[in-house]
Design a protein around this motif. Structure first.
Motif, PDB file in Angstrom:
ATOM      1  N   GLY A  25       0.788  -1.225   0.000  1.00 38.95           N
ATOM      2  CA  GLY A  25       0.000   0.000   0.000  1.00 38.95           C
ATOM      3  C   GLY A  25       0.819   1.275   0.000  1.00 38.95           C
ATOM      4  O   GLY A  25       0.310   2.348   0.300  1.00 38.95           O
ATOM      5  N   GLY A  26       2.102   1.162  -0.318  1.00 41.83           N
ATOM      6  CA  GLY A  26       2.969   2.336  -0.330  1.00 41.83           C
ATOM      7  C   GLY A  26       3.494   2.641  -1.715  1.00 41.83           C
ATOM      8  O   GLY A  26       3.122   2.001  -2.699  1.00 41.83           O
ATOM      9  N   ASP A  27       4.368   3.624  -1.781  1.00 40.67           N
ATOM     10  CA  ASP A  27       5.028   3.990  -3.030  1.00 40.67           C
ATOM     11  C   ASP A  27       6.219   4.878  -2.684  1.00 40.67           C
ATOM     12  O   ASP A  27       6.460   5.173  -1.512  1.00 40.67           O
ATOM     13  CB  ASP A  27       4.069   4.718  -3.975  1.00 40.67           C
ATOM     14  N   ILE A  28       6.958   5.281  -3.700  1.00 42.01           N
ATOM     15  CA  ILE A  28       8.135   6.121  -3.495  1.00 42.01           C
ATOM     16  C   ILE A  28       8.308   7.023  -4.704  1.00 42.01           C
ATOM     17  O   ILE A  28       7.956   6.638  -5.829  1.00 42.01           O
ATOM     18  CB  ILE A  28       9.392   5.247  -3.274  1.00 42.01           C
ATOM     19  N   SER A  29       8.796   8.237  -4.471  1.00 43.19           N
ATOM     20  CA  SER A  29       9.097   9.120  -5.594  1.00 43.19           C
ATOM     21  C   SER A  29      10.469   9.751  -5.381  1.00 43.19           C
ATOM     22  O   SER A  29      10.894   9.974  -4.248  1.00 43.19           O
ATOM     23  CB  SER A  29       8.028  10.207  -5.752  1.00 43.19           C
ATOM     24  N   LEU A  30      11.156  10.011  -6.487  1.00 49.40           N
ATOM     25  CA  LEU A  30      12.459  10.652  -6.459  1.00 49.40           C
ATOM     26  C   LEU A  30      12.258  12.155  -6.364  1.00 49.40           C
ATOM     27  O   LEU A  30      11.535  12.743  -7.168  1.00 49.40           O
ATOM     28  CB  LEU A  30      13.244  10.300  -7.732  1.00 49.40           C
ATOM     29  N   LEU A  31      12.890  12.785  -5.369  1.00 53.55           N
ATOM     30  CA  LEU A  31      12.816  14.234  -5.231  1.00 53.55           C
ATOM     31  C   LEU A  31      14.016  14.907  -5.880  1.00 53.55           C
ATOM     32  O   LEU A  31      13.867  15.853  -6.642  1.00 53.55           O
ATOM     33  CB  LEU A  31      12.729  14.637  -3.758  1.00 53.55           C
ATOM     34  N   SER A  32      15.218  14.404  -5.565  1.00 51.10           N
ATOM     35  CA  SER A  32      16.419  15.014  -6.143  1.00 51.10           C
ATOM     36  C   SER A  32      17.627  14.112  -5.951  1.00 51.10           C
ATOM     37  O   SER A  32      17.620  13.194  -5.141  1.00 51.10           O
ATOM     38  CB  SER A  32      16.693  16.374  -5.500  1.00 51.10           C
ATOM     39  N   ILE A  33      18.673  14.430  -6.725  1.00 52.20           N
ATOM     40  CA  ILE A  33      19.983  13.815  -6.561  1.00 52.20           C
ATOM     41  C   ILE A  33      20.951  14.981  -6.403  1.00 52.20           C
ATOM     42  O   ILE A  33      21.033  15.847  -7.276  1.00 52.20           O
ATOM     43  CB  ILE A  33      20.374  12.955  -7.778  1.00 52.20           C
ATOM     44  N   GLU A  34      21.670  15.009  -5.291  1.00 52.82           N
ATOM     45  CA  GLU A  34      22.557  16.130  -5.008  1.00 52.82           C
ATOM     46  C   GLU A  34      24.016  15.689  -5.052  1.00 52.82           C
ATOM     47  O   GLU A  34      24.378  14.680  -4.457  1.00 52.82           O
ATOM     48  CB  GLU A  34      22.219  16.729  -3.642  1.00 52.82           C
ATOM     49  N   ASP A  35      24.821  16.438  -5.771  1.00 58.43           N
ATOM     50  CA  ASP A  35      26.265  16.189  -5.903  1.00 58.43           C
ATOM     51  C   ASP A  35      26.577  14.781  -6.420  1.00 58.43           C
ATOM     52  O   ASP A  35      27.664  14.252  -6.153  1.00 58.43           O
ATOM     53  CB  ASP A  35      26.984  16.412  -4.560  1.00 58.43           C
ATOM     54  N   ASP A  36      25.643  14.170  -7.119  1.00 56.18           N
ATOM     55  CA  ASP A  36      25.796  12.804  -7.645  1.00 56.18           C
ATOM     56  C   ASP A  36      26.129  11.785  -6.548  1.00 56.18           C
ATOM     57  O   ASP A  36      26.710  10.744  -6.812  1.00 56.18           O
ATOM     58  CB  ASP A  36      26.862  12.752  -8.748  1.00 56.18           C
ATOM     59  N   LYS A  37      25.748  12.091  -5.287  1.00 58.72           N
ATOM     60  CA  LYS A  37      26.058  11.207  -4.160  1.00 58.72           C
ATOM     61  C   LYS A  37      24.884  10.978  -3.232  1.00 58.72           C
ATOM     62  O   LYS A  37      24.787   9.940  -2.603  1.00 58.72           O
ATOM     63  CB  LYS A  37      27.210  11.783  -3.332  1.00 58.72           C
ATOM     64  N   LEU A  38      24.006  11.967  -3.121  1.00 56.82           N
ATOM     65  CA  LEU A  38      22.900  11.916  -2.158  1.00 56.82           C
ATOM     66  C   LEU A  38      21.575  11.894  -2.902  1.00 56.82           C
ATOM     67  O   LEU A  38      21.301  12.778  -3.716  1.00 56.82           O
ATOM     68  CB  LEU A  38      22.952  13.138  -1.236  1.00 56.82           C
ATOM     69  N   VAL A  39      20.777  10.880  -2.632  1.00 58.75           N
ATOM     70  CA  VAL A  39      19.457  10.763  -3.253  1.00 58.75           C
ATOM     71  C   VAL A  39      18.399  11.092  -2.207  1.00 58.75           C
ATOM     72  O   VAL A  39      18.418  10.541  -1.106  1.00 58.75           O
ATOM     73  CB  VAL A  39      19.224   9.337  -3.809  1.00 58.75           C
ATOM     74  N   LYS A  40      17.491  12.005  -2.567  1.00 58.57           N
ATOM     75  CA  LYS A  40      16.365  12.340  -1.694  1.00 58.57           C
ATOM     76  C   LYS A  40      15.102  11.759  -2.316  1.00 58.57           C
ATOM     77  O   LYS A  40      14.809  12.013  -3.489  1.00 58.57           O
ATOM     78  CB  LYS A  40      16.232  13.853  -1.531  1.00 58.57           C
ATOM     79  N   VAL A  41      14.404  10.968  -1.519  1.00 59.32           N
ATOM     80  CA  VAL A  41      13.167  10.341  -1.958  1.00 59.32           C
ATOM     81  C   VAL A  41      12.054  10.707  -0.998  1.00 59.32           C
ATOM     82  O   VAL A  41      12.300  11.245   0.084  1.00 59.32           O
ATOM     83  CB  VAL A  41      13.303   8.796  -2.034  1.00 59.32           C
ATOM     84  N   GLN A  42      10.834  10.390  -1.392  1.00 57.48           N
ATOM     85  CA  GLN A  42       9.704  10.583  -0.497  1.00 57.48           C
ATOM     86  C   GLN A  42       8.874   9.311  -0.507  1.00 57.48           C
ATOM     87  O   GLN A  42       8.368   8.892  -1.551  1.00 57.48           O
ATOM     88  CB  GLN A  42       8.861  11.767  -0.940  1.00 57.48           C
ATOM     89  N   LEU A  43       8.814   8.672   0.662  1.00 54.58           N
ATOM     90  CA  LEU A  43       7.949   7.504   0.819  1.00 54.58           C
ATOM     91  C   LEU A  43       6.512   7.994   0.877  1.00 54.58           C
ATOM     92  O   LEU A  43       6.227   9.057   1.439  1.00 54.58           O
ATOM     93  CB  LEU A  43       8.316   6.734   2.083  1.00 54.58           C
ATOM     94  N   GLN A  44       5.605   7.215   0.289  1.00 55.86           N
ATOM     95  CA  GLN A  44       4.209   7.629   0.182  1.00 55.86           C
ATOM     96  C   GLN A  44       3.273   6.516   0.631  1.00 55.86           C
ATOM     97  O   GLN A  44       3.672   5.370   0.758  1.00 55.86           O
ATOM     98  CB  GLN A  44       3.906   8.017  -1.268  1.00 55.86           C
ATOM     99  N   GLY A  45       2.027   6.882   0.834  1.00 57.31           N
ATOM    100  CA  GLY A  45       0.994   5.906   1.182  1.00 57.31           C
ATOM    101  C   GLY A  45       1.273   5.253   2.522  1.00 57.31           C
ATOM    102  O   GLY A  45       1.661   5.913   3.485  1.00 57.31           O
ATOM    103  N   ALA A  46       1.117   3.935   2.575  1.00 56.12           N
ATOM    104  CA  ALA A  46       1.294   3.193   3.823  1.00 56.12           C
ATOM    105  C   ALA A  46       2.718   3.284   4.351  1.00 56.12           C
ATOM    106  O   ALA A  46       2.958   3.096   5.544  1.00 56.12           O
ATOM    107  CB  ALA A  46       0.909   1.731   3.611  1.00 56.12           C
TER     108      ALA A  46
END
Length: 80
Positions: A25-46
């Motif tokens: 019941g969940g999902d995930i979306s990519l928010l950004s990639i910073e300095d080609d080293k750090l990935v920011k995501v957002q967990l969604q739903g459940a």
């Protein structure tokens, strides 16, 4: 590897793990990639209120992203 190629690899990794998140019941979306080293995501739903979402983030999402893009050092979830 260009930033666009890196983004494509990260998106492919998220597509690989997405069915597992959606089955709960969940999902995930990519928010950004910073300095080609750090990935920011957002967990969604459940996944948002799930007690094991940090474990999912580290052992599922981060591991899968690093498999596709080894230069990524860290994946963090940004709360909505």
């Amino acid at each position: 590897m260009t930033s666009e190629e890196l983004k494509e690899k990260v998106l492919n990794a998220l597509d690989e793990i997405r069915p597992f998140l959606q089955s709960d019941g969940g999902d995930i979306s990519l928010l950004s990639i910073e300095d080609d080293k750090l990935v920011k995501v957002q967990l969604q739903g459940a996944c948002v209120g799930c007690s094991v979402n940090q474990m999912t983030l580290k052992s599922g999402v981060e591991m899968t992203i690093k498999k596709h893009a080894p230069q990524i050092e860290k994946v963090i979830n940004i709360e909505a």
